[in-house]
Motif scaffolding. Structure first.
Motif, mmCIF file in Angstrom:
data_model
loop_
_atom_site.group_PDB
_atom_site.id
_atom_site.type_symbol
_atom_site.label_atom_id
_atom_site.label_comp_id
_atom_site.label_asym_id
_atom_site.label_seq_id
_atom_site.Cartn_x
_atom_site.Cartn_y
_atom_site.Cartn_z
ATOM 1 N N TRP A 166 0.842 -1.207 0.000
ATOM 2 C CA TRP A 166 0.000 0.000 0.000
ATOM 3 C C TRP A 166 0.872 1.250 0.000
ATOM 4 O O TRP A 166 0.459 2.329 0.353
ATOM 5 N N GLN A 167 2.124 1.084 -0.445
ATOM 6 C CA GLN A 167 3.108 2.145 -0.667
ATOM 7 C C GLN A 167 3.610 2.805 0.610
ATOM 8 O O GLN A 167 4.059 3.942 0.603
ATOM 9 N N SER A 168 3.553 2.096 1.710
ATOM 10 C CA SER A 168 4.077 2.635 2.958
ATOM 11 C C SER A 168 5.554 2.283 3.102
ATOM 12 O O SER A 168 6.023 1.279 2.560
ATOM 13 N N GLU A 169 6.259 3.116 3.843
ATOM 14 C CA GLU A 169 7.665 2.845 4.144
ATOM 15 C C GLU A 169 7.825 2.138 5.479
ATOM 16 O O GLU A 169 8.917 1.713 5.835
ATOM 17 N N ASN A 170 6.727 2.039 6.256
ATOM 18 C CA ASN A 170 6.778 1.366 7.550
ATOM 19 C C ASN A 170 5.390 0.818 7.875
ATOM 20 O O ASN A 170 4.407 1.205 7.249
ATOM 21 N N PRO A 171 5.291 -0.070 8.869
ATOM 22 C CA PRO A 171 3.999 -0.696 9.172
ATOM 23 C C PRO A 171 3.143 0.061 10.196
ATOM 24 O O PRO A 171 2.172 -0.484 10.705
ATOM 25 N N ASN A 172 3.485 1.294 10.499
ATOM 26 C CA ASN A 172 2.761 2.038 11.535
ATOM 27 C C ASN A 172 1.418 2.553 11.022
ATOM 28 O O ASN A 172 1.367 3.460 10.202
ATOM 29 N N ILE A 173 0.345 1.969 11.532
ATOM 30 C CA ILE A 173 -1.016 2.424 11.245
ATOM 31 C C ILE A 173 -1.741 2.504 12.579
ATOM 32 O O ILE A 173 -1.749 1.543 13.345
ATOM 33 N N GLN A 174 -2.358 3.664 12.864
ATOM 34 C CA GLN A 174 -3.025 3.822 14.154
ATOM 35 C C GLN A 174 -4.502 4.183 14.055
ATOM 36 O O GLN A 174 -5.215 4.140 15.052
ATOM 37 N N SER A 175 -4.989 4.555 12.863
ATOM 38 C CA SER A 175 -6.421 4.806 12.702
ATOM 39 C C SER A 175 -6.833 4.485 11.268
ATOM 40 O O SER A 175 -6.027 4.574 10.346
ATOM 41 N N ILE A 176 -8.107 4.095 11.127
ATOM 42 C CA ILE A 176 -8.621 3.653 9.828
ATOM 43 C C ILE A 176 -10.065 4.128 9.705
ATOM 44 O O ILE A 176 -10.833 4.041 10.661
ATOM 45 N N ARG A 177 -10.426 4.624 8.506
ATOM 46 C CA ARG A 177 -11.825 5.004 8.288
ATOM 47 C C ARG A 177 -12.280 4.591 6.898
ATOM 48 O O ARG A 177 -11.479 4.451 5.980
ATOM 49 N N ARG A 178 -13.589 4.418 6.774
ATOM 50 C CA ARG A 178 -14.190 4.072 5.488
ATOM 51 C C ARG A 178 -14.236 5.313 4.598
ATOM 52 O O ARG A 178 -14.405 6.416 5.085
ATOM 53 N N VAL A 179 -14.109 5.111 3.304
ATOM 54 C CA VAL A 179 -14.316 6.191 2.347
ATOM 55 C C VAL A 179 -15.775 6.076 1.925
ATOM 56 O O VAL A 179 -16.158 5.107 1.284
ATOM 57 N N VAL A 180 -16.583 7.061 2.295
ATOM 58 C CA VAL A 180 -18.023 6.936 2.074
ATOM 59 C C VAL A 180 -18.614 8.019 1.187
ATOM 60 O O VAL A 180 -19.794 7.995 0.891
ATOM 61 N N ASN A 181 -17.838 8.976 0.732
ATOM 62 C CA ASN A 181 -18.355 10.055 -0.106
ATOM 63 C C ASN A 181 -18.369 9.605 -1.555
ATOM 64 O O ASN A 181 -17.363 9.648 -2.233
ATOM 65 N N TYR A 182 -19.504 9.169 -2.040
ATOM 66 C CA TYR A 182 -19.591 8.654 -3.402
ATOM 67 C C TYR A 182 -19.693 9.776 -4.419
ATOM 68 O O TYR A 182 -18.747 10.126 -5.074
#
Length: 183
Positions: A166-182
């Motif tokens: 997913w083109q990251s340089e490191n594995p640090n992910i701390q929050s996630i949200r849905r993309v809902v604006n169609y």
């Protein structure tokens, strides 16, 4: 208009001035369309888009949803460079993903079906996310910091065996949200 299309307009000047580039689908290099990589304002007329500060869908990612962005600070840009963009593919309204601590879908696993402002609140013991499986209909935005801040990555339906996918340089992910604006 197809299910994955939309319309986004890039402007060289702030507040929607100067030369403009209208895009209706994937655009891997703005310069190929006679538009320099200098973008100071954007109007998203429909859809949700992921824009990249380099051509060929590389570099820093910015998610832009329907609305107006009169200067690059409004999309959290650090400068006026923008080189490519594509609409975020969304298929419906069902969102589901599995998050894995290890590469190749190993280690602790947590399932998400809704937004998560702080990943560790789900019981995920670390902020290191090394692989994911995205199911369902929608795209997700993942952030390196809690509360949807910091560097962002868009993932759509599919399997991602390692954070580099997913083109990251490191594995640090701390929050996630849905993309809902169609549209």
């Amino acid at each position: 208009m197809s299910q994955y299309s939309g319309k986004i307009v890039f402007f060289e000047g702030k507040c929607f001035t100067g030369r403009r580039l209208e895009v209706f689908g994937d655009c891997d290099n703005f310069q190929d369309r006679g538009f320099m990589n200098r973008v100071n304002s954007i109007r998203v007329e429909s859809g949700a888009w992921v824009c990249f500060d380099h051509p060929d869908f590389k570099g820093q990612q910015y998610m832009l949803e329907k609305g107006e962005y009169p200067d690059f600070q409004r999309w959290n840009g650090h400068n006026d460079h923008m080189g490519s963009c594509k609409p975020i593919k969304m298929h419906g309204e069902q969102y589901r993903m599995e998050l894995f601590e290890g590469q190749n879908f190993t280690g602790q696993c947590v399932e998400l079906c809704d937004d998560c402002p702080f990943l560790q609140s789900t019981g995920f013991s670390k902020n290191c996310l090394n692989s994911i499986k995205v199911y369902g209909d929608g795209a997700w935005a993942m952030y390196e910091e809690p509360n949807y801040r910091g560097r962002m990555y868009i993932v759509e339906r599919g399997n991602y065996c390692a954070f580099t996918e997913w083109q990251s340089e490191n594995p640090n992910i701390q929050s996630i949200r849905r993309v809902v604006n169609y549209f």
